[in-house]
Design an enzyme around this catalytic site. Sequence first.
Site, mmCIF file in Angstrom:
data_model
loop_
_atom_site.group_PDB
_atom_site.id
_atom_site.type_symbol
_atom_site.label_atom_id
_atom_site.label_comp_id
_atom_site.label_asym_id
_atom_site.label_seq_id
_atom_site.Cartn_x
_atom_site.Cartn_y
_atom_site.Cartn_z
ATOM 1 N N ALA A 129 -3.055 1.115 8.047
ATOM 2 C CA ALA A 129 -4.478 1.174 8.401
ATOM 3 C C ALA A 129 -4.717 2.250 9.457
ATOM 4 C CB ALA A 129 -4.947 -0.195 8.903
ATOM 5 N N LYS A 153 0.814 -1.230 0.000
ATOM 6 C CA LYS A 153 0.000 0.000 0.000
ATOM 7 C C LYS A 153 0.847 1.280 0.000
ATOM 8 C CE LYS A 153 -4.274 -1.763 2.008
ATOM 9 N NZ LYS A 153 -5.305 -1.622 3.025
ATOM 10 N N ASP A 193 -10.055 3.308 1.851
ATOM 11 C CA ASP A 193 -10.184 2.718 3.199
ATOM 12 C C ASP A 193 -10.793 3.725 4.183
ATOM 13 O OD1 ASP A 193 -9.116 0.211 2.612
ATOM 14 O OD2 ASP A 193 -7.065 0.842 3.006
HETATM 15 P P1 ATR Z 1 -1.201 -2.151 8.046
HETATM 16 O O1 ATR Z 1 -0.855 -1.482 6.749
HETATM 17 O O2 ATR Z 1 -2.177 -3.284 7.880
HETATM 18 O O3 ATR Z 1 -1.622 -1.178 9.105
HETATM 19 P P2 ATR Z 1 1.481 -2.285 9.089
HETATM 20 O O4 ATR Z 1 1.814 -1.004 8.409
HETATM 21 O O5 ATR Z 1 2.466 -3.408 9.045
HETATM 22 O O6 ATR Z 1 0.132 -2.892 8.541
HETATM 23 O O7 ATR Z 1 1.129 -1.916 10.643
HETATM 24 C C1 ATR Z 1 0.747 -2.897 11.556
HETATM 25 C C2 ATR Z 1 0.343 -2.213 12.888
HETATM 26 O O8 ATR Z 1 -0.083 -3.236 13.791
HETATM 27 C C3 ATR Z 1 1.491 -1.485 13.570
HETATM 28 O O9 ATR Z 1 0.962 -0.422 14.325
HETATM 29 C C4 ATR Z 1 2.036 -2.576 14.510
HETATM 30 O O10 ATR Z 1 2.758 -2.095 15.615
HETATM 31 P P3 ATR Z 1 4.348 -1.752 15.485
HETATM 32 O O11 ATR Z 1 4.423 -0.374 14.878
HETATM 33 O O12 ATR Z 1 4.866 -1.817 16.868
HETATM 34 O O13 ATR Z 1 4.924 -2.824 14.591
HETATM 35 C C5 ATR Z 1 0.748 -3.219 14.963
HETATM 36 N N1 ATR Z 1 0.921 -4.598 15.444
HETATM 37 C C6 ATR Z 1 1.115 -5.712 14.702
HETATM 38 N N2 ATR Z 1 1.208 -6.808 15.508
HETATM 39 C C7 ATR Z 1 1.034 -6.366 16.792
HETATM 40 C C8 ATR Z 1 1.012 -6.994 18.071
HETATM 41 N N3 ATR Z 1 1.159 -8.321 18.202
HETATM 42 N N4 ATR Z 1 0.796 -6.213 19.162
HETATM 43 C C9 ATR Z 1 0.633 -4.878 19.048
HETATM 44 N N5 ATR Z 1 0.666 -4.216 17.864
HETATM 45 C C10 ATR Z 1 0.858 -4.945 16.754
#
Ligand code: ATR
Length: 287
Positions: A138, A73, A109
């Site tokens: 997101a 994205k 979105d």
């Molecule tokens: P997307 O485009 O779907 O939002 P992304 O850019 O990879 O995907 O972002 C994922 C989000 O989910 C991030 O805020 C991530 O936190 P970090 O910035 O610390 O990586 C969060 N996230 C993913 N797995 C998590 C977990 N197990 N606990 C808390 N936050 C999580």
Amino acid sequence: MSSDITGKTRILGIIGCPVSHSLSPLMQNAALQALGLDYVYVPFLVTDAGVAAAVNGLRHLGVEGFNVTIPHKTAIIPLLDRLDPTAAFIGAVNTVKREGTALIGYNTDGIGFIRSLQEDLGFASKGTTVLVLGAGGAGRGAVAALCEAGVSAIIVANRSRDKGEALLADFRGIFADVKFTLASLELADLEVHLRSTDLLVNTTSVGMNGTHFAGIELSALKPGAMVYDMVYAPIETPLLAAARDEGIRCANGIGMLVAQGEAAFAIWTGQKPPSGVMEKRLLLALA
Ligand code: ATR
């Protein structure tokens, strides 16, 4: 989707990695079929290494448009010719339309999220305080859409502090009237924020595959607050189950998935999909 694919059939699709879990082909083809449009919507598995070649290929294959999902994205932005202003300030694209040989990036979105908040929760954003869990693509889309919808304050709680700080730094410059606060996902830090929250939104993948937030105590939420989880598989995440137990009004991400898909369909075809067709197909697949 037309039942016969001919030399005239136009192509839509989705690029992502993985892409096999995507429900967009089912819901987009259901809407194309319902309107009798001679298009077909197909999944394309595109890796990070292949994204530039794939996007250029889609341009020259004359594909009419496509959706973009994890993990492309943001990475797709430099590969496009123009961005719609909303996609530009979110910094993420989920829908691309071809015009001649030019590829234009959009983000549906945010529109989908706000529409789902209104339709599924009856939540009116103006003047409210929203706690957003997550600061990824997101999360950025949610924050941008909420700011445009007139919220007064946004608290971003993210696992890693640097990503949360980066989000706030970007948005503070654009939405000077909104009060932004950064928090962690620890209860000790979150509790005070929960008391002033009108809406709690999960934009992370937490809730899929049985994962849950340890530090979120929904009983600490302001009375009348609502909960929205962008996750839709499972249909009821642990966060939503906890909200239901507390008698808190809540919704999953199905409404947003449908609304972003309907908005993308309109961008590509110039037509509004018949009401309920995408949602019905989606619910059938998730049942
Ligand atoms: P997307 O485009 O779907 O939002 P992304 O850019 O990879 O995907 O972002 C994922 C989000 O989910 C991030 O805020 C991530 O936190 P970090 O910035 O610390 O990586 C969060 N996230 C993913 N797995 C998590 C977990 N197990 N606990 C808390 N936050 C999580």
